[in-house]
Design a protein around this motif. Structure first.
Motif, short mmCIF file in Angstrom:
data_model
loop_
_atom_site.label_atom_id
_atom_site.label_comp_id
_atom_site.label_asym_id
_atom_site.label_seq_id
_atom_site.Cartn_x
_atom_site.Cartn_y
_atom_site.Cartn_z
N GLU A 36 0.91 -1.34 0.10
CA GLU A 36 0.06 -0.16 0.08
C GLU A 36 0.99 1.39 0.07
O GLU A 36 1.90 1.50 0.66
CB GLU A 36 -0.96 0.08 1.24
N ASP A 244 -2.77 5.04 -2.35
CA ASP A 244 -3.89 4.32 -2.43
C ASP A 244 -4.98 5.45 -1.23
O ASP A 244 -6.17 5.22 -1.68
CB ASP A 244 -3.76 2.92 -1.94
N ARG A 245 -4.18 5.54 -0.04
CA ARG A 245 -5.01 6.36 0.73
C ARG A 245 -4.38 7.62 1.43
O ARG A 245 -2.97 7.61 1.03
CB ARG A 245 -5.28 5.46 2.14
N PRO A 259 -9.53 6.80 1.11
CA PRO A 259 -9.20 6.44 -0.20
C PRO A 259 -8.91 7.88 -0.83
O PRO A 259 -9.60 8.77 -0.69
CB PRO A 259 -10.32 5.71 -0.80
N ASN A 328 -14.82 2.73 4.13
CA ASN A 328 -13.14 2.91 4.12
C ASN A 328 -12.69 4.16 4.33
O ASN A 328 -11.64 4.60 4.24
CB ASN A 328 -12.60 2.49 2.44
N HIS A 329 -13.73 5.09 5.13
CA HIS A 329 -13.38 6.54 5.26
C HIS A 329 -13.56 6.71 6.78
O HIS A 329 -14.75 6.91 7.09
CB HIS A 329 -14.20 7.26 4.29
#
Length: 356
Positions: A36, A244-245, A259, A328-329
């Motif tokens: 990542e 990616d993030r 993300p 995902n946040h």
């Protein structure tokens, strides 16, 4: 799901300065997975470099005090002094660093080749893990490994677009340009074949063409070899290109993790929104963030952004919990820009997935 490669769990630390104490990191959190690329962003003084240095274990011990929290790399406690031997086998080998200023990281009295060879003597992936220093002092550098390592050095210097690498190794740091020194540091970070690279503004000294090549190289390492990259940067364009993030920090606290697409298109924390709005516009205009960073010697309780936030209320005097703006946040705010769900109300399996 696999366990994270790196976990920073509510780390709080600071430095003693005379009779005062600077509270630099306040319950900072971070998780990274193998392969990542995580962007660590925020204005100057937000704690990005301190957090990276804490992971590496290179903060000055004489004044440092770690008040609480933990840093774990692949199951190894990177804070506990009892794990010193394991930490030493990780630093500089499984975790490497690309500095922002390469000139201060190179010794001016030794050639480039001597310095890279010294790195490979102790940190080469072909040196057995756990090998004590004493036998290596008796047999400083086995000839067979030294030959292979030199081939790898020349190969890596070519990979980062350095011309005539065999001649470059004979030069001193002052005999090459700033951009070449930066690419040297990138090559040195890659040579031990690490699992995690911490890159502190790695493309600052490079022109846009080489910058794109280096970002592509880091992206390729993550994709092809599963190398994790922590990119601390002010350049949101670079973060958009390869991350990616994104983890957003403010005054030593993590305030949002998202993300990359959601970070740019649907920010939830008021600070993130203002940070994005402060980017220069195509017409030359830009919007600043009113106010100043709080003092690390007397920071406000709770959310440290409250002194500059137009949505702050009395509740903000407590540290906001983690909430989910989407699966995902994660956002730490009592008054986010969009509706969120408290993380405590999310099933454990979903919360774990949101951190991956």
């Amino acid at each position: 799901m696999n366990d994270p490669l790196l976990t920073v769990d509510a780390i709080s630390l600071g430095f003693h300065n005379g009779g005062s104490f600077a509270h630099i990191l306040d319950g900072a959190n971070l998780e990274m997975n193998r392969g990542e690329i995580m962007g660590l962003v925020g204005e100057s003084g937000c704690g990005k470099t301190t957090l990276a240095s804490a992971i590496l274990g290179v903060l000055p011990r004489s004044a440092l005090e770690i008040k609480s929290g933990a840093i774990t790399f692949d199951g190894v406690d990177m804070v506990d002094p009892a794990c010193h031997a394991q930490q030493e086998s990780i630093r500089g080998r499984r975790v490497t660093f690309i500095p922002q200023d390469p000139f201060t990281s190179l010794n001016p009295v030794f050639t480039i080749g001597q310095q890279i060879e010294d790195l490979m003597k102790w940190k080469s992936p072909r040196r057995p893990l756990g090998q004590s220093r004493w036998p290596s002092l008796l047999h400083p550098y086995p000839r067979a490994r030294r030959k292979i390592d030199r081939e790898k050095i020349l190969e890596m210097l070519s990979l980062v677009q350095l011309p005539r690498p065999d001649q470059l190794l004979k030069k001193y740091p002052h005999e090459v340009s700033g951009g070449q020194r930066q690419r040297l540091m990138i090559a040195m970070a890659l040579l031990p074949e690490p699992d995690l690279i911490i890159a502190d503004e790695p493309t600052t000294a490079l022109d846009v063409t080489i910058q794109a090549q280096i970002l592509g190289l880091l992206r390729g390492l993550a994709t092809d070899r599963g190398v994790a990259v922590m990119l601390t940067t002010h350049d949101l364009g670079s973060a958009y290109e390869i991350c990616d993030r994104i983890t957003v920090m403010y005054a030593g606290q993590d305030v949002e993790v998202a993300p990359v697409d959601e970070f740019f298109n649907r920010p939830s924390h008021p600070y993130t929104s203002k940070l994005l709005a402060s980017r220069p516009e195509g017409n030359g205009g830009m919007m600043g963030i009113p106010g100043e960073l709080p003092s690390f010697y007397a920071p406000p309780s709770g959310c440290r952004f409250q002194t500059r936030c137009d949505r702050a209320t009395e509740a903000c005097q407590m540290r906001p919990p983690s909430n989910l703006a989407s699966p995902n946040h994660i956002v730490r705010c009592f008054h986010p820009l969009e509706s969120t769900t408290p993380a405590t109300e999310i099933p454990a399996a979903v919360l774990k997935e949101s951190r991956g």
